[in-house]
Design a protein around this motif. Structure first.
Motif, mmCIF file in Angstrom:
data_model
loop_
_atom_site.group_PDB
_atom_site.id
_atom_site.type_symbol
_atom_site.label_atom_id
_atom_site.label_comp_id
_atom_site.label_asym_id
_atom_site.label_seq_id
_atom_site.Cartn_x
_atom_site.Cartn_y
_atom_site.Cartn_z
ATOM 1 N N ASP A 488 0.816 -1.223 0.000
ATOM 2 C CA ASP A 488 0.000 0.000 0.000
ATOM 3 C C ASP A 488 0.850 1.276 0.000
ATOM 4 O OD1 ASP A 488 0.814 0.358 2.658
ATOM 5 O OD2 ASP A 488 -0.969 -0.593 3.473
ATOM 6 N N LYS A 489 2.168 1.138 0.089
ATOM 7 C CA LYS A 489 3.041 2.329 0.013
ATOM 8 C C LYS A 489 3.317 2.715 -1.446
ATOM 9 C CE LYS A 489 3.818 3.326 4.323
ATOM 10 N NZ LYS A 489 2.424 3.417 4.715
ATOM 11 N N VAL A 490 2.681 2.015 -2.383
ATOM 12 C CA VAL A 490 2.919 2.274 -3.802
ATOM 13 C C VAL A 490 2.605 3.727 -4.167
ATOM 14 C CG1 VAL A 490 0.616 1.490 -4.561
ATOM 15 C CG2 VAL A 490 2.546 1.330 -6.114
ATOM 16 N N TYR A 491 1.616 4.312 -3.474
ATOM 17 C CA TYR A 491 1.238 5.691 -3.802
ATOM 18 C C TYR A 491 2.380 6.669 -3.522
ATOM 19 C CZ TYR A 491 -3.450 3.840 -4.322
ATOM 20 O OH TYR A 491 -4.528 3.120 -4.757
ATOM 21 N N GLU A 492 3.202 6.325 -2.527
ATOM 22 C CA GLU A 492 4.351 7.188 -2.201
ATOM 23 C C GLU A 492 5.342 7.195 -3.367
ATOM 24 O OE1 GLU A 492 4.423 8.933 0.681
ATOM 25 O OE2 GLU A 492 2.425 8.052 0.967
ATOM 26 N N VAL A 493 5.501 6.040 -4.008
ATOM 27 C CA VAL A 493 6.422 5.958 -5.156
ATOM 28 C C VAL A 493 5.810 6.701 -6.339
ATOM 29 C CG1 VAL A 493 7.682 4.396 -6.695
ATOM 30 C CG2 VAL A 493 7.207 3.701 -4.343
ATOM 31 N N LEU A 494 4.504 6.523 -6.527
ATOM 32 C CA LEU A 494 3.841 7.151 -7.675
ATOM 33 C C LEU A 494 3.931 8.676 -7.608
ATOM 34 C CD1 LEU A 494 0.749 4.796 -7.992
ATOM 35 C CD2 LEU A 494 2.714 4.933 -9.518
ATOM 36 N N LYS A 495 3.945 9.201 -6.376
ATOM 37 C CA LYS A 495 4.059 10.660 -6.221
ATOM 38 C C LYS A 495 5.372 11.166 -6.815
ATOM 39 C CE LYS A 495 1.671 11.096 -1.829
ATOM 40 N NZ LYS A 495 1.988 11.029 -0.415
ATOM 41 N N LEU A 496 6.382 10.300 -6.845
ATOM 42 C CA LEU A 496 7.712 10.730 -7.299
ATOM 43 C C LEU A 496 7.939 10.482 -8.789
ATOM 44 C CD1 LEU A 496 9.768 9.307 -4.291
ATOM 45 C CD2 LEU A 496 8.972 11.640 -4.614
ATOM 46 N N CYS A 497 6.949 9.855 -9.459
ATOM 47 C CA CYS A 497 7.107 9.557 -10.893
ATOM 48 C C CYS A 497 6.941 10.826 -11.720
ATOM 49 C CB CYS A 497 6.047 8.554 -11.346
ATOM 50 S SG CYS A 497 6.359 6.896 -10.787
ATOM 51 N N LYS A 498 7.726 10.917 -12.795
ATOM 52 C CA LYS A 498 7.572 12.067 -13.685
ATOM 53 C C LYS A 498 6.738 11.662 -14.895
ATOM 54 C CE LYS A 498 11.711 14.476 -12.339
ATOM 55 N NZ LYS A 498 13.125 14.605 -12.553
ATOM 56 N N SER A 499 6.106 12.657 -15.516
ATOM 57 C CA SER A 499 5.283 12.384 -16.697
ATOM 58 C C SER A 499 6.175 11.948 -17.864
ATOM 59 C CB SER A 499 4.520 13.659 -17.041
ATOM 60 O OG SER A 499 4.189 13.645 -18.392
ATOM 61 N N GLY A 501 5.143 12.261 -20.983
ATOM 62 C CA GLY A 501 4.783 13.084 -22.134
ATOM 63 C C GLY A 501 4.053 12.267 -23.191
ATOM 64 N N LYS A 502 3.817 10.972 -22.891
ATOM 65 C CA LYS A 502 3.131 10.108 -23.861
ATOM 66 C C LYS A 502 1.720 9.827 -23.354
ATOM 67 C CE LYS A 502 6.657 7.006 -23.981
ATOM 68 N NZ LYS A 502 7.252 5.738 -24.221
ATOM 69 N N LYS A 503 0.876 9.329 -24.302
ATOM 70 C CA LYS A 503 -0.474 8.976 -23.876
ATOM 71 C C LYS A 503 -0.397 7.766 -22.930
ATOM 72 C CE LYS A 503 -4.983 8.001 -25.753
ATOM 73 N NZ LYS A 503 -5.555 7.151 -26.748
ATOM 74 N N PHE A 504 0.472 6.810 -23.315
ATOM 75 C CA PHE A 504 0.617 5.609 -22.492
ATOM 76 C C PHE A 504 2.024 5.036 -22.637
ATOM 77 C CE2 PHE A 504 0.255 1.163 -21.407
ATOM 78 C CZ PHE A 504 -0.498 1.218 -20.251
ATOM 79 N N PRO A 505 2.689 4.670 -21.588
ATOM 80 C CA PRO A 505 2.341 4.929 -20.199
ATOM 81 C C PRO A 505 2.460 6.418 -19.884
ATOM 82 C CG PRO A 505 4.546 3.996 -20.345
ATOM 83 C CD PRO A 505 4.001 3.984 -21.722
ATOM 84 N N ALA A 506 1.548 6.899 -19.056
ATOM 85 C CA ALA A 506 1.492 8.338 -18.795
ATOM 86 C C ALA A 506 2.605 8.796 -17.861
ATOM 87 C CB ALA A 506 0.127 8.695 -18.210
ATOM 88 N N ILE A 507 2.941 7.949 -16.877
ATOM 89 C CA ILE A 507 4.010 8.337 -15.938
ATOM 90 C C ILE A 507 4.995 7.185 -15.772
ATOM 91 C CG2 ILE A 507 2.684 10.015 -14.584
ATOM 92 C CD1 ILE A 507 2.381 7.738 -12.467
ATOM 93 N N GLY A 508 6.173 7.519 -15.277
ATOM 94 C CA GLY A 508 7.132 6.473 -14.907
ATOM 95 C C GLY A 508 8.152 6.194 -15.991
ATOM 96 N N HIS A 509 9.413 6.591 -15.721
ATOM 97 C CA HIS A 509 10.501 6.296 -16.653
ATOM 98 C C HIS A 509 11.211 5.049 -16.164
ATOM 99 C CE1 HIS A 509 10.375 10.145 -18.882
ATOM 100 N NE2 HIS A 509 9.766 10.522 -17.767
ATOM 101 N N ARG A 510 11.340 4.065 -17.053
ATOM 102 C CA ARG A 510 12.039 2.842 -16.645
ATOM 103 C C ARG A 510 13.536 3.107 -16.519
ATOM 104 N NH1 ARG A 510 9.732 -2.665 -18.503
ATOM 105 N NH2 ARG A 510 7.527 -2.225 -18.750
#
Ligand SMILES: Cc1cc2nc3c(=O)[nH]c(=O)nc-3n(C[C@H](O)[C@H](O)[C@H](O)COP(=O)(O)OP(=O)(O)OC[C@H]3O[C@@H](n4cnc5c(N)ncnc54)[C@H](O)[C@@H]3O)c2cc1C
Length: 692
Positions: A488-499, A501-510
């Motif tokens: 459930d701490k996944v939301y904390e990681v998602l807060k740190l993801c950057k956009s 700029g694509k339609k999909f995936p919208a956030i998260g650089h691998r």
């Protein structure tokens, strides 16, 4: 007959032990929930924790070592209401605990000994493991799952023997059974694991254990302890012990490897949980103490997922020298292990070529010829040192104790040694019971860890990945990975993801295109006290265990993100990069993946000659190169492949060049020897070279 009676007796004992266990389980859950312990909303920074360690006049308990045993003791002590501190030399779980076979188990092997030798102690170890297996799976459901294991049988008596064994295993698990085991036919066995040897196969036993992500599991135990108020710090080494005027250990001098500072921590009791280093700390307390630990190295090799397809592990219970050899699917790769050879304690254990060859030879005995693992298939190799415990009742200094042992020294130092990762919670409970009893810590409440949810487990549901994938526009593999790592701490990681700029995936650089790990995880890991690149590569993500070369490729990016978060100077970045590289070479087998200098194989003369002979066969016109057309003529004798496809095969193998010279062909084969997939289609047509 006596065996059957033995099984019956064990069964009755198991049932009664189970009843006792269940009563305790329920009451402990109640205790845990009625404790009303307060939890910190935000994790304190490392600096704040270090400050408290320096300022606190006296802790009740100081734990040395932050592996599964130490983290378990810290959580147990703090949640009994005791003021607790913990120091860990490297990262949390950087020792043996992060190099386990990833099982949560009672140990079918121990059960075999228990039944064969009517050994009650071995039986108790199995029972303890099975009780704790289900406890961990409930405490951290996002980090563990039911894991099917296949044991192929080639003789009729094996089928009966293993069937009897795993049925007793199921019985001992009682209500904690994950799924009933069963015998499967030869056809079903091959459907589950098509790579296994077919000749003589009669069928297989399919039984169930748990599988887990060890490094994250230990980290969440430490984080849970911190949330309850424990002062835990990583990258801090105990360099000596403090004693009072009566010679009783009452603290430690520690060195912070991040800041370089040395300071004292005072405590009523010191618990030594340093695994293979236990004797080292015991000798700090009392130079004359006899050793109680025997180090033993166990290695794992990582190979591609297709060697063990699906989600079922494969076990050969008897290698040529009687050891258990296995191939387990884990995190989209296969891990193969393990060995058991005498070894010294080491903070950076390494894998030898001899160990690699041993595992390959033994594991390949279980596979069909076309699925045999070759040396170049090994993409990572890592070793863990078991701290086996000598039996104090035996004078020979050779016989090993079964399970774990809590040792109380004359100086008051309490050592927890041996055991399994699976049973860490129960080991911690017994250790703290002893700490409380010996030191008469009357203020201590009863153990509260049974039934307790660990960090990330409170609000987690198995459907969480669907929710976040839909809500945030994440790829399913990334969403699954994030939920199965952070709960459930996944939301904390998602807060740190950057956009993106694509339609999909919208956030998260691998971090790496082949793996679901995100750059945001590096930033989050720093908040969870990661301080060096190896923390990220080996423990916060498991990239270096999954693919050591991919880890090397992302190392510069990891360093630069950490540099932003931790404000590293250019000199510090350079030092961290070099140390990260050294870690990958020494501990993750990047070096051992090749026999040449650095980390690559080279071609020897015999191989070069073999490749040149292949070249000559295709270049029949003796022009000094060959093309798709030459390949077609060469192949026509054995396979009719369309010219366009052959041209494409050549372009792919030779970086877009349509002619292949002897030098190009050497390079293509060399890359393949070093694990590359590029050019494998061409080599399929030309023929393989036997590597030496
Ligand atoms: C190959 C292999 C496979 C295994 N597979 C499984 C499995 O599948 N399931 C299972 O349940 N168990 C498994 N085990 C057993 C399990 O991994 C160990 O029992 C367990 O991890 C030991 O934990 P520990 O905390 O005692 O030791 P460690 O994890 O080694 O922790 C000790 C810690 O103490 C720290 N330390 C040392 N000296 C100091 C110092 N001076 N100051 C501060 N800190 C210090 C170290 O850095 C280390 O992190 C396996 C073991 C091996 C070797």
């Amino acid at each position: 007959m006596s065996r059957i009676l033995g099984l019956g007796a064990l069964g009755v004992t198991a049932a009664s032990t189970l009843a006792v266990y269940q009563t305790r389980f329920v009451s402990r859950i109640h205790q845990a929930s009625s404790c009303q312990m307060s939890r910190l909303e935000d994790l304190p920074s490392r600096e704040i924790i270090v400050d408290s360690l320096k300022k606190e006049k006296q802790f009740d308990v100081l734990v040395i070592g932050g592996g599964s045993a130490g983290a378990g003791v810290a959580l147990d002590a703090q949640t009994r209401g005791l003021k607790t501190a913990m120091v860990e030399y490297g990262d949390y779980c950087s020792g043996t605990s992060s190099k386990s076979s990833k099982l949560l188990h009672g140990g079918v092997k121990y059960l075999e000994t228990a039944l064969k030798e009517m050994d009650y102690e071995q039986y108790k170890i199995v029972q303890e493991g099975l009780n704790e297996r289900i406890n961990v799976m409930k405490a951290a459901p996002f980090l563990s799952h039911t894991f099917p294991v296949l044991v192929p049988t080639y003789k009729w008596w094996q089928s009966v023997y293993y069937w009897g064994g795993v049925k007793v295993y199921d019985f001992l698990a009682g209500k904690g059974i994950l799924k009933p085991s069963k015998f499967v036919s030869k056809e079903e066995a091959l459907e589950i694991c098509p790579t296994i040897k077919k000749e003589g196969l009669r069928g297989a036993m399919l039984y169930y254990d748990g599988q887990q992500n060890d490094a994250r599991l230990v980290l969440v135990v430490a984080l849970t302890a911190i949330r309850y108020g424990a002062k835990c710090v990583n990258h801090t080494e105990c360099i000596s012990l403090l004693k009072d005027s009566d010679g009783k250990v009452n603290g430690a001098v520690v060195k912070d490897h991040v800041t370089g500072e040395t300071y004292k921590i005072n405590a009523k009791v010191v618990v030594n949980a340093t695994g293979p280093y236990n004797d080292h700390i015991r000798k700090m307390a009392d130079e004359k103490r006899k050793p109680m630990i025997l180090g033993s190295s166990g290695i794992h090799l990582t190979v591609a997922k297709y060697f063990c397809p699906g989600n079922t592990g494969l076990i050969n219970p008897k290698s040529s020298d009687g050891r258990v050899i296995f191939a387990f699917p884990w995190e989209d790769v296969t891990i193969v292990g393990t060995t058991d050879d005498p070894a010294e304690a080491s903070h950076s254990p390494t894998v030898t070529e001899k160990e690699i060859q041993y595992i390959l030879n033994e594991m390949n005995r279980s596979f069909e010829k076309e699925y045999q693992i070759k040396r170049e298939d090994v993409i990572s190799a890592w070793s863990g040192i078991r701290g086996l415990v000598l039996d104090p009742r035996k004078k020979d200094h050779k016989t090993l104790a079964r399970g774990h042992l809590v040792d109380v020294g004359a100086t008051g130092l309490i050592t927890i040694a041996g055991g399994k990762l699976t049973t860490f919670r129960h080991m911690a409970e017994e250790t703290m019971d002893k700490v409380v009893e010996v030191n008469k810590l009357e203020e201590a409440k009863p153990c509260a860890t049974r039934g307790m949810k660990f960090e990330g487990g409170q609000e987690y549901t198995p459907m969480l990945y669907r929710i976040i994938s839909r809500k945030y526009g994440l790829e399913e593999s990334v969403a699954t990975h994030l939920c199965q790592t952070y709960g459930d701490k996944v939301y904390e990681v998602l807060k740190l993801c950057k956009s993106t700029g694509k339609k999909f995936p919208a956030i998260g650089h691998r971090l790496h295109p082949d793996f679901p790990f995100l750059e945001a995880e590096v930033r989050y890991a720093v908040k969870e006290y990661a301080r060096i690149p190896a923390d990220i590569l080996a423990r916060r993500t498991r990239l270096s265990l999954l693919d050591a070369r991919a880890a090397r490729q992302v190392l510069p990016r990891v360093v630069s993100i950490m540099a932003e978060e931790l404000e590293w100077s250019p000199e510090e970045q350079k030092r961290h990069y070099e140390e990260g590289l050294k870690f990958l070479k020494v501990e993750m087998g990047v070096c051992n993946l090749g026999k040449g200098k650095e980390d690559t194989f080279e071609l020897n003369n015999a191989e070069k000659t073999a490749i040149y002979n292949i070249f000559k066969k295709v270049d029949r016109e003796k022009r000094g190169y060959f093309s798709g057309a030459d390949l077609k003529v060469f192949l026509n004798k054995r396979a009719n492949v369309h010219q366009d496809i052959l041209d494409d095969v050549i372009l792919e193998a030779n970086d877009g060049n349509k002619y292949i010279s002897p030098g190009d062909l050497h390079k293509i084969y060399l890359d393949i020897k070093n694990g590359s997939f590029k050019g494998r289609r061409l080599v399929d047509h030309l023929g393989e070279v036997k590597w030496e």
